[in-house]
Design a protein around this motif. Structure first.
Motif, PDB file in Angstrom:
ATOM      1  N   TYR A 261       0.863  -1.184   0.000  1.00  0.00           N
ATOM      2  CA  TYR A 261       0.000   0.000   0.000  1.00  0.00           C
ATOM      3  C   TYR A 261       0.896   1.230   0.000  1.00  0.00           C
ATOM      4  N   SER A 262       0.337   2.343  -0.419  1.00  0.00           N
ATOM      5  CA  SER A 262       1.034   3.624  -0.348  1.00  0.00           C
ATOM      6  C   SER A 262      -0.002   4.736  -0.399  1.00  0.00           C
ATOM      7  N   PHE A 263       0.437   5.930  -0.026  1.00  0.00           N
ATOM      8  CA  PHE A 263      -0.397   7.114  -0.171  1.00  0.00           C
ATOM      9  C   PHE A 263       0.179   7.927  -1.314  1.00  0.00           C
ATOM     10  N   THR A 264      -0.644   8.227  -2.302  1.00  0.00           N
ATOM     11  CA  THR A 264      -0.210   8.979  -3.460  1.00  0.00           C
ATOM     12  C   THR A 264      -1.196  10.104  -3.721  1.00  0.00           C
ATOM     13  N   GLU A 265      -0.736  11.338  -3.571  1.00  0.00           N
ATOM     14  CA  GLU A 265      -1.548  12.524  -3.857  1.00  0.00           C
ATOM     15  C   GLU A 265      -2.933  12.440  -3.217  1.00  0.00           C
ATOM     16  N   GLY A 266      -2.992  12.095  -1.938  1.00  0.00           N
ATOM     17  CA  GLY A 266      -4.250  12.057  -1.215  1.00  0.00           C
ATOM     18  C   GLY A 266      -5.055  10.784  -1.378  1.00  0.00           C
ATOM     19  N   CYS A 267      -4.523   9.819  -2.100  1.00  0.00           N
ATOM     20  CA  CYS A 267      -5.236   8.559  -2.328  1.00  0.00           C
ATOM     21  C   CYS A 267      -4.514   7.423  -1.598  1.00  0.00           C
ATOM     22  N   LEU A 268      -5.293   6.456  -1.102  1.00  0.00           N
ATOM     23  CA  LEU A 268      -4.719   5.217  -0.584  1.00  0.00           C
ATOM     24  C   LEU A 268      -4.644   4.264  -1.760  1.00  0.00           C
ATOM     25  N   GLU A 269      -3.431   3.889  -2.139  1.00  0.00           N
ATOM     26  CA  GLU A 269      -3.237   2.982  -3.267  1.00  0.00           C
ATOM     27  C   GLU A 269      -2.943   1.591  -2.731  1.00  0.00           C
ATOM     28  N   LEU A 270      -3.804   0.629  -3.088  1.00  0.00           N
ATOM     29  CA  LEU A 270      -3.634  -0.751  -2.645  1.00  0.00           C
ATOM     30  C   LEU A 270      -3.169  -1.604  -3.820  1.00  0.00           C
ATOM     31  N   SER A 271      -2.107  -2.371  -3.584  1.00  0.00           N
ATOM     32  CA  SER A 271      -1.602  -3.326  -4.574  1.00  0.00           C
ATOM     33  C   SER A 271      -2.027  -4.712  -4.132  1.00  0.00           C
ATOM     34  N   TYR A 272      -2.485  -5.521  -5.077  1.00  0.00           N
ATOM     35  CA  TYR A 272      -2.993  -6.844  -4.761  1.00  0.00           C
ATOM     36  C   TYR A 272      -2.801  -7.757  -5.960  1.00  0.00           C
ATOM     37  N   SER A 273      -2.882  -9.066  -5.706  1.00  0.00           N
ATOM     38  CA  SER A 273      -2.747 -10.031  -6.799  1.00  0.00           C
ATOM     39  C   SER A 273      -3.761 -11.157  -6.595  1.00  0.00           C
ATOM     40  N   ALA A 274      -4.144 -11.738  -7.730  1.00  0.00           N
ATOM     41  CA  ALA A 274      -5.093 -12.849  -7.736  1.00  0.00           C
ATOM     42  C   ALA A 274      -4.899 -13.606  -9.035  1.00  0.00           C
ATOM     43  N   SER A 275      -5.433 -14.819  -9.091  1.00  0.00           N
ATOM     44  CA  SER A 275      -5.351 -15.564 -10.342  1.00  0.00           C
ATOM     45  C   SER A 275      -6.424 -15.044 -11.291  1.00  0.00           C
ATOM     46  N   GLY A 276      -6.111 -15.087 -12.570  1.00  0.00           N
ATOM     47  CA  GLY A 276      -7.043 -14.611 -13.579  1.00  0.00           C
ATOM     48  C   GLY A 276      -6.409 -14.643 -14.949  1.00  0.00           C
ATOM     49  N   CYS A 277      -7.103 -14.091 -15.909  1.00  0.00           N
ATOM     50  CA  CYS A 277      -6.589 -14.050 -17.285  1.00  0.00           C
ATOM     51  C   CYS A 277      -5.742 -12.801 -17.496  1.00  0.00           C
ATOM     52  N   ASP A 278      -6.346 -11.643 -17.263  1.00  0.00           N
ATOM     53  CA  ASP A 278      -5.602 -10.392 -17.370  1.00  0.00           C
ATOM     54  C   ASP A 278      -6.086  -9.336 -16.378  1.00  0.00           C
ATOM     55  N   GLY A 279      -7.112  -9.639 -15.618  1.00  0.00           N
ATOM     56  CA  GLY A 279      -7.623  -8.716 -14.612  1.00  0.00           C
ATOM     57  C   GLY A 279      -8.491  -7.600 -15.162  1.00  0.00           C
ATOM     58  N   SER A 280      -8.757  -7.603 -16.460  1.00  0.00           N
ATOM     59  CA  SER A 280      -9.509  -6.495 -17.060  1.00  0.00           C
ATOM     60  C   SER A 280     -10.982  -6.479 -16.643  1.00  0.00           C
ATOM     61  N   THR A 281     -11.502  -7.606 -16.183  1.00  0.00           N
ATOM     62  CA  THR A 281     -12.915  -7.661 -15.792  1.00  0.00           C
ATOM     63  C   THR A 281     -13.111  -7.553 -14.279  1.00  0.00           C
ATOM     64  N   TRP A 282     -12.035  -7.452 -13.540  1.00  0.00           N
ATOM     65  CA  TRP A 282     -12.137  -7.377 -12.095  1.00  0.00           C
ATOM     66  C   TRP A 282     -12.812  -6.076 -11.670  1.00  0.00           C
ATOM     67  N   THR A 283     -13.599  -6.145 -10.611  1.00  0.00           N
ATOM     68  CA  THR A 283     -14.113  -4.944  -9.967  1.00  0.00           C
ATOM     69  C   THR A 283     -13.760  -5.017  -8.486  1.00  0.00           C
ATOM     70  N   VAL A 284     -13.410  -3.877  -7.925  1.00  0.00           N
ATOM     71  CA  VAL A 284     -13.040  -3.816  -6.510  1.00  0.00           C
ATOM     72  C   VAL A 284     -13.796  -2.682  -5.844  1.00  0.00           C
ATOM     73  N   GLU A 285     -14.002  -2.854  -4.548  1.00  0.00           N
ATOM     74  CA  GLU A 285     -14.577  -1.813  -3.705  1.00  0.00           C
ATOM     75  C   GLU A 285     -13.812  -1.802  -2.396  1.00  0.00           C
ATOM     76  N   LEU A 286     -13.629  -0.632  -1.848  1.00  0.00           N
ATOM     77  CA  LEU A 286     -13.095  -0.502  -0.505  1.00  0.00           C
ATOM     78  C   LEU A 286     -14.261  -0.041   0.357  1.00  0.00           C
ATOM     79  N   ILE A 287     -14.576  -0.825   1.389  1.00  0.00           N
ATOM     80  CA  ILE A 287     -15.771  -0.580   2.194  1.00  0.00           C
ATOM     81  C   ILE A 287     -15.365  -0.334   3.640  1.00  0.00           C
ATOM     82  N   ASP A 288     -15.905   0.742   4.208  1.00  0.00           N
ATOM     83  CA  ASP A 288     -15.690   1.084   5.612  1.00  0.00           C
ATOM     84  C   ASP A 288     -16.921   0.660   6.399  1.00  0.00           C
TER      85      ASP A 288
END
Length: 147
Positions: free
Chosen positions: A58-85
């Motif tokens: 993870y990192s903070f970039t220009e006011g954003c929390l940037e999360l890096s993650y990995s998973a199995s898949g073809c190319d990740g183009s169809t993935w959707t993510v949400e960050l929920i509090d």
């Protein structure tokens, strides 16, 4: 003599260089250029289902929390993510919040794909303090968010 002073002052004002092209007007101090905003919802926090993934950084970039993650898949183009509090603030010094990332991954390939998504978490700020601890579910350490 008065006319000469007036003329000199007029020349000074007219000759001032105004570089308006380099002056940005910021209408919202929290108008960050993040990929997504965090969702604040106790129902979604409790009930959302996620595909398997692993956080890598993870990192903070220009006011954003940037999360890096990995998973199995073809190319990740169809993935959707949400960050929920969870919507709850735990009173401590500094205050604490629980968050989780949810990944929807329907890709059936065996490649390991690494992606990064940035989130505007300015809505997680707690009034009266300049920092909050974020407990990110399945992340190995707490994240100190200072603002």
């Amino acid at each position: 003599m008065k006319n000469l002073i007036f003329l000199a002052l007029a020349c000074v004002f007219v000759s001032c260089d105004s570089d308006d092209d380099n002056n940005e007007i910021i209408t919202d101090p929290f108008d960050y250029n993040c990929d997504q905003e965090v969702v604040v919802s106790s129902d979604q926090f409790e009930n959302a289902t996620t595909s398997d993934f692993v956080f890598t950084d993870y990192s903070f970039t220009e006011g954003c929390l940037e999360l890096s993650y990995s998973a199995s898949g073809c190319d990740g183009s169809t993935w959707t993510v949400e960050l929920i509090d969870s919507g709850a603030v735990m009173e401590s010094a500094p205050p604490q919040r629980n968050i989780r990332m949810v990944l929807d991954n329907q890709e059936l390939c065996q490649a390991v794909i690494r992606k990064e998504t940035s989130f505007d978490i300015s809505s997680l700020q707690v009034e009266g303090t300049d920092k909050v601890i974020l407990h990110l579910e399945n992340f190995e350490e707490d994240i100190l968010y200072e603002y």
